[in-house]
Design a protein around this motif. Structure first.
Motif, short mmCIF file in Angstrom:
data_model
loop_
_atom_site.label_atom_id
_atom_site.label_comp_id
_atom_site.label_asym_id
_atom_site.label_seq_id
_atom_site.Cartn_x
_atom_site.Cartn_y
_atom_site.Cartn_z
N GLU A 193 0.83 -1.21 0.00
CA GLU A 193 0.00 0.00 0.00
C GLU A 193 0.87 1.26 0.00
N GLN A 194 1.93 1.23 0.79
CA GLN A 194 2.83 2.39 0.84
C GLN A 194 3.58 2.57 -0.47
N LEU A 195 3.97 1.46 -1.09
CA LEU A 195 4.66 1.54 -2.38
C LEU A 195 3.74 2.08 -3.46
N ASN A 196 2.44 1.82 -3.32
CA ASN A 196 1.46 2.36 -4.27
C ASN A 196 1.24 3.85 -4.05
N ARG A 197 1.37 4.28 -2.79
CA ARG A 197 1.18 5.71 -2.49
C ARG A 197 2.31 6.55 -3.06
N VAL A 198 3.55 6.07 -2.89
CA VAL A 198 4.73 6.86 -3.27
C VAL A 198 5.78 5.94 -3.89
N PRO A 199 6.40 6.34 -4.99
CA PRO A 199 7.49 5.52 -5.56
C PRO A 199 8.67 5.45 -4.59
N HIS A 200 9.19 4.24 -4.39
CA HIS A 200 10.36 4.03 -3.53
C HIS A 200 11.51 3.47 -4.36
N TYR A 201 12.72 3.81 -3.96
CA TYR A 201 13.91 3.35 -4.68
C TYR A 201 14.88 2.71 -3.69
N LEU A 202 15.59 1.68 -4.16
CA LEU A 202 16.56 0.92 -3.38
C LEU A 202 15.89 0.21 -2.20
N VAL A 203 14.78 -0.43 -2.52
CA VAL A 203 14.07 -1.29 -1.57
C VAL A 203 13.86 -2.64 -2.24
N GLY A 204 14.29 -3.72 -1.57
CA GLY A 204 14.05 -5.06 -2.10
C GLY A 204 14.78 -5.39 -3.37
N THR A 205 15.97 -4.81 -3.56
CA THR A 205 16.70 -5.00 -4.81
C THR A 205 17.77 -6.10 -4.73
N LEU A 206 18.04 -6.62 -3.53
CA LEU A 206 19.13 -7.59 -3.35
C LEU A 206 18.65 -8.93 -2.85
N GLN A 207 19.43 -9.97 -3.16
CA GLN A 207 19.26 -11.27 -2.54
C GLN A 207 20.18 -11.37 -1.33
N LEU A 208 19.85 -12.25 -0.42
CA LEU A 208 20.62 -12.36 0.82
C LEU A 208 22.10 -12.63 0.58
N THR A 209 22.39 -13.36 -0.49
CA THR A 209 23.78 -13.75 -0.76
C THR A 209 24.56 -12.70 -1.54
N ASP A 210 23.91 -11.60 -1.93
CA ASP A 210 24.59 -10.56 -2.70
C ASP A 210 25.58 -9.81 -1.83
N TYR A 211 26.77 -9.59 -2.35
CA TYR A 211 27.73 -8.73 -1.65
C TYR A 211 27.36 -7.28 -1.94
N TYR A 212 27.37 -6.46 -0.89
CA TYR A 212 26.99 -5.06 -1.08
C TYR A 212 27.76 -4.22 -0.08
N SER A 213 28.10 -3.02 -0.47
CA SER A 213 28.89 -2.14 0.39
C SER A 213 28.31 -0.74 0.38
N ALA A 214 28.74 0.06 1.33
CA ALA A 214 28.30 1.46 1.38
C ALA A 214 28.76 2.21 0.14
N ALA A 215 29.90 1.83 -0.41
CA ALA A 215 30.39 2.47 -1.64
C ALA A 215 29.45 2.18 -2.81
N GLN A 216 28.97 0.94 -2.89
CA GLN A 216 28.00 0.62 -3.94
C GLN A 216 26.70 1.38 -3.73
N TYR A 217 26.30 1.49 -2.47
CA TYR A 217 25.07 2.24 -2.18
C TYR A 217 25.21 3.69 -2.62
N GLU A 218 26.34 4.30 -2.28
CA GLU A 218 26.57 5.70 -2.68
C GLU A 218 26.41 5.86 -4.18
N GLN A 219 27.02 4.97 -4.93
CA GLN A 219 26.99 5.04 -6.39
C GLN A 219 25.56 4.87 -6.92
N GLU A 220 24.84 3.87 -6.39
CA GLU A 220 23.49 3.59 -6.89
C GLU A 220 22.50 4.67 -6.48
N ALA A 221 22.60 5.14 -5.25
CA ALA A 221 21.66 6.17 -4.78
C ALA A 221 21.86 7.47 -5.54
N LEU A 222 23.11 7.84 -5.80
CA LEU A 222 23.37 9.06 -6.56
C LEU A 222 22.86 8.94 -7.99
#
Length: 302
Positions: free
Chosen positions: A54-83
């Motif tokens: 319901e909340q996702l229908n109200r407002v577009p959200h970004y960088l939610v539910g994009t990874l699998q548990l086994t995916d390696y991810y770092s703050a540096a990757q987040y910075e790049q993707e969010a920007l």
């Protein structure tokens, strides 16, 4: 409006960021970028209080539910993707909203993080095997030789930070310290920081109620579904690690639930300690919505 504006809505877990962020996004007719490091994982919806359908229908959200548990991810990757998300969205909107409780991710966008090289899979595997076979104490002694400056300031009980520093040393032939410039990066948009706070007793009561609601919504079943992956860093998270103790047979369920509440309260204090260092944050109670909007309108017009 000539300058693009990022509204950063922050505060401790359970304070009420989600609902206010939705109303602010609706007011400014814009979207929300998550700065929650665990909401990135698609399988952790309940325990991370990820936005509902319901909340996702109200407002577009970004960088939610994009990874699998086994995916390696770092703050540096987040910075790049969010920007990258912000760059695209600012073509359509003058205002965007960033919200979430992960302090390092907020800082990654507002201040930037150092350009530290990504670790290749082979190096990561070698260091993990060494940690398991040789132990943390030996790796700490090695770090003391290779990077004495970082050795003096790192939490030597935090094996992930010790291992990461050694990975950098071996991959680059340089010290981890040499990559940590800690210089604030300039952003092509204005940043306005809004902090939400409540009286401690009020906040703790909300946190306790929130945990009870999560349990009613199926947190135990969610924890059981990801239990085979319990050793992954993505699951070293309040809510899951306590229920894993129950699933292991070490704790009774009521005790595990109380530990979730306790550890959530402890985490909220850590968040506030981190945020209080930032003098750019303007603090409000979540009920002061009109005051928040007036403040934002004033800042945006400048």
């Amino acid at each position: 409006m000539s300058q693009k504006t990022l509204i950063v809505l922050i505060g401790p877990t359970g304070v009420g960021k989600t609902e206010l962020s939705l109303r602010l996004a609706e007011h400014f007719q814009t979207g929300i970028v998550s700065s929650d490091s665990r909401q990135l994982y698609a399988d952790l919806k309940i325990g991370t209080a990820a936005p509902t359908a319901e909340q996702l229908n109200r407002v577009p959200h970004y960088l939610v539910g994009t990874l699998q548990l086994t995916d390696y991810y770092s703050a540096a990757q987040y910075e790049q993707e969010a920007l990258a998300v912000l760059e695209t969205q600012f073509e359509q909107h003058d205002v965007m909203i960033l919200t979430g409780g992960s302090m390092m991710y907020v800082d990654a966008i507002c201040k930037g993080i150092d350009d530290i090289p990504s670790i290749d899979a082979e190096t990561r595997e070698i260091m993990l095997q060494r940690y398991e076979s040789e132990g943390l104490e030996k790796l700490c002694a090695e770090l003391r030789l290779l990077d004495p400056e970082y050795y003096k300031i790192v939490d030597l009980r935090n094996h992930k930070r010790v291992i990461h520093a050694l990975e950098i040393c071996y991959m680059t032939g340089k010290t981890y310290t040499s990559f940590r410039t800690q210089q604030k990066k300039e952003r092509p948009f204005r940043i306005i920081k809004i902090g939400l706070t409540r009286d401690r007793a009020e906040l703790y009561d909300r946190i306790n109620q929130r945990v009870d609601i999560m349990m009613q919504e199926g947190l135990l079943e969610e924890a059981r579904s990801v239990y085979p992956y319990r050793e992954l860093n993505s699951l070293n998270t309040v809510g899951y690690k306590e229920l894993f103790q129950y699933l292991d047979g070490n704790w009774e369920l009521p005790f595990a639930i109380e530990k979730i509440k306790q550890n959530s309260r402890i985490y909220s204090r850590k968040q506030m300690t981190w945020f209080k260092r930032d003098e750019e944050i303007q603090w409000f109670h979540p009920d002061q919505e009109k005051d928040i909007l007036d403040y934002l309108q004033l800042k945006i017009k400048k």
